[in-house]
Design an enzyme around this catalytic site. Structure first.
Site, mmCIF file in Angstrom:
data_model
loop_
_atom_site.group_PDB
_atom_site.id
_atom_site.type_symbol
_atom_site.label_atom_id
_atom_site.label_comp_id
_atom_site.label_asym_id
_atom_site.label_seq_id
_atom_site.Cartn_x
_atom_site.Cartn_y
_atom_site.Cartn_z
ATOM 1 N N HIS A 11 -3.011 4.657 -2.926
ATOM 2 C CA HIS A 11 -4.141 5.326 -2.275
ATOM 3 C C HIS A 11 -3.947 6.833 -2.411
ATOM 4 O O HIS A 11 -3.081 7.404 -1.769
ATOM 5 C CB HIS A 11 -4.159 4.867 -0.798
ATOM 6 N N ASP A 43 -8.348 0.419 6.061
ATOM 7 C CA ASP A 43 -7.078 1.139 6.210
ATOM 8 C C ASP A 43 -7.126 2.071 7.415
ATOM 9 O O ASP A 43 -7.949 2.985 7.463
ATOM 10 C CB ASP A 43 -6.844 1.935 4.913
ATOM 11 N N HIS A 101 0.845 -1.199 0.000
ATOM 12 C CA HIS A 101 0.000 0.000 0.000
ATOM 13 C C HIS A 101 0.882 1.251 0.000
ATOM 14 O O HIS A 101 1.795 1.390 0.809
ATOM 15 C CB HIS A 101 -0.862 -0.037 1.269
ATOM 16 N N MET A 152 -4.761 10.420 -1.689
ATOM 17 C CA MET A 152 -5.455 11.358 -0.793
ATOM 18 C C MET A 152 -5.136 12.750 -1.314
ATOM 19 O O MET A 152 -4.375 13.520 -0.715
ATOM 20 C CB MET A 152 -4.942 11.162 0.648
ATOM 21 N N MET A 212 -12.016 3.708 5.088
ATOM 22 C CA MET A 212 -11.037 4.281 6.023
ATOM 23 C C MET A 212 -11.514 4.038 7.454
ATOM 24 O O MET A 212 -12.656 4.356 7.802
ATOM 25 C CB MET A 212 -10.892 5.791 5.807
ATOM 26 N N ASP A 215 0.732 5.370 0.119
ATOM 27 C CA ASP A 215 -0.120 6.517 0.449
ATOM 28 C C ASP A 215 0.396 7.791 -0.192
ATOM 29 O O ASP A 215 1.519 8.216 0.065
ATOM 30 C CB ASP A 215 -0.146 6.707 1.973
HETATM 31 C C1 DX5 Z 1 -3.620 7.006 6.640
HETATM 32 C C2 DX5 Z 1 -3.092 6.126 5.531
HETATM 33 C C3 DX5 Z 1 -2.823 4.741 5.970
HETATM 34 C C4 DX5 Z 1 -1.727 4.625 6.992
HETATM 35 C C5 DX5 Z 1 -2.091 3.524 7.930
HETATM 36 O O1 DX5 Z 1 -4.086 8.188 6.117
HETATM 37 O O2 DX5 Z 1 -4.027 6.068 4.463
HETATM 38 O O3 DX5 Z 1 -2.582 3.872 4.884
HETATM 39 O O4 DX5 Z 1 -0.473 4.324 6.428
HETATM 40 O O5 DX5 Z 1 -1.198 3.496 8.990
HETATM 41 P P1 DX5 Z 1 -1.552 2.697 10.312
HETATM 42 O O6 DX5 Z 1 -1.723 1.245 9.944
HETATM 43 O O7 DX5 Z 1 -0.367 2.938 11.187
HETATM 44 O O8 DX5 Z 1 -2.818 3.286 10.875
HETATM 45 ZN ZN ZN Z 2 -3.774 4.457 2.949
#
Ligand code: DX5
Ligand code: ZN
Length: 224
Positions: free
Chosen positions: A65, A174, A32, A67, A136, A34
């Site tokens: 992903h 996630d 994954h 954002m 999420m 981000d």
């Molecule tokens: C948060 C991200 C996640 C993050 C998750 O905005 O989209 O993918 O990396 O991290 P953990 O597993 O530590 O919550």
């Molecule tokens: Zn993510």
């Protein structure tokens, strides 16, 4: 089969190749990635050049992903860099149907992401277009936040809806997933479990992945 999907946001970026190799050897099939733009979420991460470098060193499915506020503009660049699948936030896409089809036309699988406050009903008209849904379980922007348990109700609702429609639509989750709640999210209906800090901040990331995979397998046996 449930997939454990390590999020590299929690990895040590000075040794990224090594960190990816560790979870790869533990048997994961997806990674994954981000992407944050400092507008849609209050944080910044990385861009296409880093995805391109990761693509060179691994055959894992790259699960990107986004954002970001303008996914139509940037999704093609991430696909060109090597993303196998790209998810976009429903909250950032006024023309969600178009955005999903754009990603698919560029050769990647297209996912839709729902923030914790977004109801699953916004997906009703695109469930047959999307290739997967990402729920999420924290408000996006940062690693190592606390899991929001209310989102499990949405996962159960989505699981019900996909069965009703006869769709093979993977549900990804996630944020805030650890060895303590991985079983619960699988029992609720999740197929792809993203985990960042609980894997990369553990003493032995490969062992944590293996344990999480085992917990997921056991939980899946009871999810019908
Ligand atoms: C948060 C991200 C996640 C993050 C998750 O905005 O989209 O993918 O990396 O991290 P953990 O597993 O530590 O919550
Ligand atoms: Zn993510």
């Amino acid at each position: 089969m449930v997939e454990i999907v390590p999020s590299i946001l929690s990895a040590d970026f000075s040794r990224l190749g090594e960190e990816i190799g560790r979870v790869e050897r533990a048997g994961v099939r997806m990674l994954h990635v981000d992407i944050m733009d400092g507008h849609f979420v209050p944080n910044l991460t990385l861009g296409p050049p880093v995805v391109k470098s990761i693509r060179r060193i691994t055959k894992l499915t790259l699960d990107v992903h986004l954002m970001i506020t303008d996914p139509d503009r940037f999704a093609p660049m991430f696909i060109e860099a090597g993303a196998d699948q790209v998810s976009v936030h429903s909250e950032a896409c006024p023309h969600l149907d178009r955005t999903l089809r754009l990603i698919q036309s560029e050769g990647a699988r297209a996912g839709v992401v729902l923030n914790p406050a977004t109801p699953i009903q916004v997906l009703d008209e695109v469930l047959e277009v999307a290739d997967y849904v990402l729920v999420m379980s924290v408000n996006p922007g940062f690693e190592a936040q606390t899991f929001i348990p209310n989102v499990l109700r949405k996962v159960r609702g989505l699981d019900f809806r996909r069965r009703e429609l006869g769709l093979q639509l993977p549900i990804e989750i996630d944020g805030g997933i650890s060895l303590d709640n991985a079983g619960e999210v699988v029992r609720a209906g999740c197929d792809w479990i993203v985990a960042g800090s609980s894997i990369f901040h553990s003493a032995d990331p490969a062992a944590t992945v293996a344990r999480m995979q085992q917990i997921a397998r056991e939980a899946q046996a009871v999810h019908v």
